[in-house]
Design a protein around this motif. Sequence first.
Motif, PDB file in Angstrom:
ATOM      1  N   TYR A  21      31.431  49.111 -15.488  1.00 38.04           N
ATOM      2  CA  TYR A  21      30.254  47.871 -13.831  1.00 38.04           C
ATOM      3  C   TYR A  21      29.557  47.973 -14.779  1.00 38.04           C
ATOM      4  O   TYR A  21      28.910  47.846 -15.617  1.00 38.04           O
ATOM      5  N   HIS A  53      26.091  46.036 -13.474  1.00 44.21           N
ATOM      6  CA  HIS A  53      25.147  45.746 -12.368  1.00 44.21           C
ATOM      7  C   HIS A  53      24.308  44.553 -12.480  1.00 44.21           C
ATOM      8  O   HIS A  53      24.196  43.571 -12.811  1.00 44.21           O
ATOM      9  N   SER A  96      22.114  50.678 -14.832  1.00 43.04           N
ATOM     10  CA  SER A  96      23.207  51.912 -15.733  1.00 43.04           C
ATOM     11  C   SER A  96      22.859  53.271 -14.080  1.00 43.04           C
ATOM     12  O   SER A  96      24.190  53.863 -13.686  1.00 43.04           O
ATOM     13  N   ALA A 142      26.051  52.604  -9.572  1.00 43.72           N
ATOM     14  CA  ALA A 142      26.730  52.636 -10.901  1.00 43.72           C
ATOM     15  C   ALA A 142      26.724  54.310 -10.686  1.00 43.72           C
ATOM     16  O   ALA A 142      27.929  54.473 -11.079  1.00 43.72           O
ATOM     17  N   ALA A 144      28.927  52.031 -17.258  1.00 44.09           N
ATOM     18  CA  ALA A 144      27.773  51.695 -16.506  1.00 44.09           C
ATOM     19  C   ALA A 144      27.169  50.964 -17.735  1.00 44.09           C
ATOM     20  O   ALA A 144      26.405  52.066 -18.331  1.00 44.09           O
TER      21      ALA A 144
END
Length: 190
Positions: free
Chosen positions: A7, A9, A15, A20, A38
């Motif tokens: 992931y 951002h 994160s 997230a 993340a």
Amino acid sequence: MNNKVVYLHGFGSSSGSDKARLTAEYFAKHYPHIEFTALDYPYDPAAALALIQQNIGNRRDVALIGSSLGGFLATCIAEQIQCRACLINPAVMPHQVLSQHLGRYYHPVLQQHFDVTAEHMQVLQQIMPLQLHQPENYLVLLQSGDEVLNYRLALDYYKGAQIKLTEGGDHSYVGYAAELDAIAHFCQLA
């Protein structure tokens, strides 16, 4: 099948953002066997790409989820390694938007200040893929009420991708949690 999800951002996020956190909780509950990360990355675009690439390594069994500027970075990586990427209100031509936000910022998770410079804008412009080689590798979630980015740019740039445009909403993507099943399905998880 993919065994890792990363992931990414957006600008000024981390994160620890709501998206997230929701994504991490969803994957921990429904896909505990999948390696989920993340990432917190520097805001220097070249350094951010290097850190993402280092995190992925030589793996090809990876899918990316990127929000806003993270969507742009996910696109850069996905074009390099031809993996799947789910993008939430992704930035298209971020150098144009971010050029209005030059200056000093503070990253809440990395607990450090960072500068956004004109040189970063040049790098963003240089690394932007001119066209998508496999648009079918992308799921693009857009909301017409995005107050930060013009969703029409994404409609044009990601032509040929699987696009879901929701009327209204905002840049944070209202109702994001309801999209997580579709995102996980698109990621083709093992």
